[in-house]
Design a protein around this motif. Structure first.
Motif, short mmCIF file in Angstrom:
data_model
loop_
_atom_site.label_atom_id
_atom_site.label_comp_id
_atom_site.label_asym_id
_atom_site.label_seq_id
_atom_site.Cartn_x
_atom_site.Cartn_y
_atom_site.Cartn_z
N PHE A 1 6.47 63.65 44.95
CA PHE A 1 5.30 64.38 44.42
C PHE A 1 4.46 63.46 43.51
CE2 PHE A 1 3.39 66.91 41.00
CZ PHE A 1 2.60 67.78 41.73
N VAL B 1 4.87 75.02 40.99
CA VAL B 1 6.32 74.94 41.19
C VAL B 1 6.92 74.35 39.91
CG1 VAL B 1 8.16 74.07 42.66
CG2 VAL B 1 5.92 74.56 43.65
N LEU C 1 9.63 73.67 38.47
CA LEU C 1 10.66 72.64 38.37
C LEU C 1 10.04 71.23 38.36
CD1 LEU C 1 13.64 71.75 38.34
CD2 LEU C 1 13.73 72.07 40.82
N ILE C 2 8.86 71.11 39.00
CA ILE C 2 8.22 69.79 39.09
C ILE C 2 7.79 69.27 37.72
CG2 ILE C 2 6.23 68.52 40.03
CD1 ILE C 2 6.59 70.07 42.63
N GLU D 1 5.76 69.59 47.04
CA GLU D 1 5.86 70.87 46.34
C GLU D 1 6.62 71.90 47.18
OE1 GLU D 1 2.07 71.53 43.37
OE2 GLU D 1 1.68 71.73 45.51
N VAL E 1 18.27 64.99 51.20
CA VAL E 1 18.27 66.24 50.45
C VAL E 1 19.20 67.27 51.10
CG1 VAL E 1 16.77 68.22 50.04
CG2 VAL E 1 16.05 65.93 49.36
N ASP E 2 19.14 67.35 52.43
CA ASP E 2 19.96 68.35 53.13
C ASP E 2 21.39 67.89 53.36
OD1 ASP E 2 17.76 69.90 53.34
OD2 ASP E 2 17.31 69.41 55.42
N SER F 1 2.17 71.64 38.25
CA SER F 1 2.29 72.27 39.56
C SER F 1 2.74 73.71 39.35
CB SER F 1 3.33 71.52 40.41
OG SER F 1 3.76 72.32 41.50
N ASN G 1 20.48 65.18 42.95
CA ASN G 1 19.69 64.20 43.69
C ASN G 1 18.45 64.80 44.33
OD1 ASN G 1 21.09 61.87 43.26
ND2 ASN G 1 22.35 62.04 45.10
N LYS G 2 18.59 66.02 44.84
CA LYS G 2 17.52 66.57 45.69
C LYS G 2 16.20 66.66 44.96
CE LYS G 2 20.98 69.32 48.13
NZ LYS G 2 21.18 70.47 49.01
N PRO G 3 16.13 67.35 43.81
CA PRO G 3 14.83 67.43 43.15
C PRO G 3 14.31 66.06 42.70
CG PRO G 3 16.36 69.05 42.25
CD PRO G 3 17.15 68.12 43.11
N VAL H 1 14.54 63.16 44.26
CA VAL H 1 13.86 62.53 45.39
C VAL H 1 12.49 63.18 45.59
CG1 VAL H 1 13.89 62.20 47.90
CG2 VAL H 1 15.98 61.86 46.58
N LEU H 2 12.46 64.52 45.59
CA LEU H 2 11.23 65.23 45.93
C LEU H 2 10.18 65.14 44.84
CD1 LEU H 2 12.93 68.33 47.59
CD2 LEU H 2 11.85 66.36 48.72
N LEU I 1 13.99 74.35 47.69
CA LEU I 1 15.23 74.18 46.92
C LEU I 1 15.43 75.35 45.97
CD1 LEU I 1 15.31 70.47 45.70
CD2 LEU I 1 16.71 71.54 47.47
N ILE I 2 14.31 75.78 45.35
CA ILE I 2 14.41 76.84 44.35
C ILE I 2 14.79 78.18 44.98
CG2 ILE I 2 13.08 78.19 42.66
CD1 ILE I 2 11.42 75.63 42.17
N GLU J 1 8.84 71.39 49.49
CA GLU J 1 10.26 71.06 49.58
C GLU J 1 11.00 71.47 48.30
OE1 GLU J 1 11.91 69.56 52.12
OE2 GLU J 1 10.38 68.66 53.39
N VAL J 2 10.33 71.26 47.16
CA VAL J 2 10.96 71.68 45.89
C VAL J 2 11.06 73.21 45.85
CG1 VAL J 2 10.77 71.70 43.37
CG2 VAL J 2 10.17 69.63 44.64
N LEU J 3 10.01 73.89 46.29
CA LEU J 3 10.01 75.36 46.33
C LEU J 3 11.16 75.85 47.21
CD1 LEU J 3 8.22 77.54 45.07
CD2 LEU J 3 6.86 77.57 47.16
#
Lengths: 342, 342
Positions: free
Chosen positions: A132, A47, A49-50, B162, B105-106, A45, A123-125, A127-128, B168-169, B164-166
């Motif tokens: 993905f 992105v 981090l993915i 993607e 996440v939030d 991706s 946790n956040k990444p 889950v996401l 976060l970044i 949502e991860v973006l």
């Protein structure tokens, strides 16, 4: 620790079974390489981090047992093409997504002997990126173009989620019985094993009774696999597998070794189980005491015996298939799943 | 609070636009009832926590904007059947799953003016029930049987993840520019609007240029919608929508009102933004000061102006469709999305 599952295992059998998965891997080396290539390609991706986070879990030494089952069953069914590589990748993506979400759910710090993704990135990444990979699995299935495959894996995915929720509900509840526990492990673990094996016959376009037989093989193999996983959680052997011992006990997960020990316990022992599992009040030495009680009541031995029974059902499911190298190795994989308790 | 987005809104326009969604809902009342029935039916599970938790969010007064878009575009395309009900339900399930995962996440405590699911039941069930609804959406698509639908929604789902991860970044990063922000909201919000609208033409089997036009309508409507959402986060109007004010600010989310205020700021003000958003050091009165700076630099006004521009692109996308009641209401929905800032 020092208290391990302890049967009269024969060293020969151990050596033999330990390498069944290696033999399957060797037998399907080219297919598995193609799966690994497709995994790297499809988890990519812009992105970054993915792929970073997904790569951490995908590349961290998983056995690829589930995709291997798809590859092997397809070959055993005489499938000559390449679609099974795509389907095996979908299975691994769904498995990886559930691992990422499990780690969030379990608040695990270790996965396959390494820091878990959520321990590193939060946790956040996790889950996401799980979401993905899950979506990517379905994109791949769409590219493959079989509604039957989509049916099997979408259904497996919702049953897995149901199983995980059921596990949350039974956690910390010492009245959980063997039937409730079996419902949990069938759903959360065995369902994906069953789907992975069923796909082999689907891709080879084999008749319904072969599809049912392979589904049945996978289901019972998966149950055996999870029973042993749950026994290993209380075993010194576990440390050599890169996992910590007693995670389930600390999380208050009610697994068969605990259920059997509780059923066979007097009031004093039940008070111990209730304090440690229901009231979540655990002190130094409690894990060792729990393992000692399991030894006393033979509940770890009996868990392994149950696994062996399910393994035998899995074995019988393959009777209708003609003998051959892949079938033999699939039979040996049953032993691998059960005998790794030693 | 008392500092609100403040333009010379005409009361007439406000009354008019406030009811556009009501008119769409009335126009599609039977279809929407069928969607609500299917939602209840398909979110059911013997694991009672699942319908309990899913029902909490599904029944908590969401506007059903996304499924309404599928229903409306299908009807505008002259579709006479019932499949659009299934597809609208899939869209709502995917949306609900992302909400459940977003709240984890939030770490949100409020959703649609009520306690969020994770605030009541904890993170674990929210992650898993999100997974369940997501899987159920795909099971429903398989029942519907269109690979094109599966392609559109599986792709939308991975783009959403993607995005949502973006997000976060870019969080806590005051160097985030408008282009990066747009990439985030396109992916996390507008992609599902686009898919929801595209499905209307797919189910009606309309030609590619109509499919593209509806996708474009949804994409630009979704961008406008999210721009206004992000302006509302700093608006007194927000409280009347059952949401807390300043959530994005507290989470360090870099939205357009902040980006524009930062770009137009001197060094003193930039130091304020860096302290509150990058160093995550917020004190009493900081939110009010942030809103005052946005007012000074007109960044809330300009965010709404941007939304209006995207709304105009959405409007033009519908030019190729013949006039009619549904088309008129879809045009009014654009005003609803933009003018709710007042």
């Amino acid at each position: 620790m020092g208290v391990a599952v302890n049967f009269d295992a024969k060293q020969d059998a151990k050596q033999n079974t330990a390498s069944a998965l290696d033999r399957l891997t060797a037998l399907l080396a080219d297919d598995l390489k193609a799966v690994n290539r497709l995994i790297m390609e499809r988890m990519d991706s812009p992105v970054v981090l993915i792929p970073q986070l997904a790569g951490h879990i995908v590349a961290s030494g998983g056995k690829r047992l589930r995709p291997l089952l798809t590859l092997a069953t397809a070959r055993m069914c005489g499938y000559p093409g390449e679609r099974h590589v795509t389907l095996a990748t979908c299975v691994e993506f769904i498995h990886t997504a559930t691992l990422l979400h499990d780690d969030v759910v379990d608040e695990s710090d270790l996965r396959r002997g390494q820091d878990s993704a959520n321990a590193i990135w939060g946790n956040k990444p996790s889950v996401l990126v799980g979401d993905f990979l899950f979506s990517r699995a379905f994109e791949l299935m769409v590219l493959d173009g079989s509604l039957e495959v989509l049916r099997i894996l979408s259904q497996a995915s919702s049953v897995i989620a149901e199983g995980e929720v059921l596990q949350l509900i039974t956690a910390n509840d010492t009245t959980t019985d063997e039937a409730a526990y079996l419902a949990v492990i069938k759903a959360k673990t065995a369902e994906l094993f069953a789907a992975a094996c069923e796909l082999g016959s689907v891709v080879a376009d084999r008749p319904a009774h072969e599809q049912d037989a392979l589904k049945n093989y996978g289901l019972n193999l998966g149950i055996a696999f999870q029973l042993i996983d749950d026994a290993l959680d209380f075993s010194a052997k576990q440390a050599t597998l890169g996992k910590t011992v007693g995670d389930d006990f600390r999380d208050g997960k009610i697994t068969l070794p605990i259920i059997l020990a509780f059923e066979r316990a007097g009031e004093d022992e039940r008070a111990f189980w209730r304090r440690t599992l229901e009231d979540d009040e655990q002190n130094d030495g409690d894990l060792e005491h729990a393992i000692a009680l399991m030894e006393t009541h033979g509940s770890l031995d009996d868990t392994v015996a149950r696994a062996r029974e399910y393994g035998n059902i899995a074995r019988k499911s393959l009777d209708i298939f003609p003998d051959g190298e892949v079938k033999n190795t699939l039979l040996e994989v049953i032993d691998f799943c059960v005998e790794r308790a030693y």
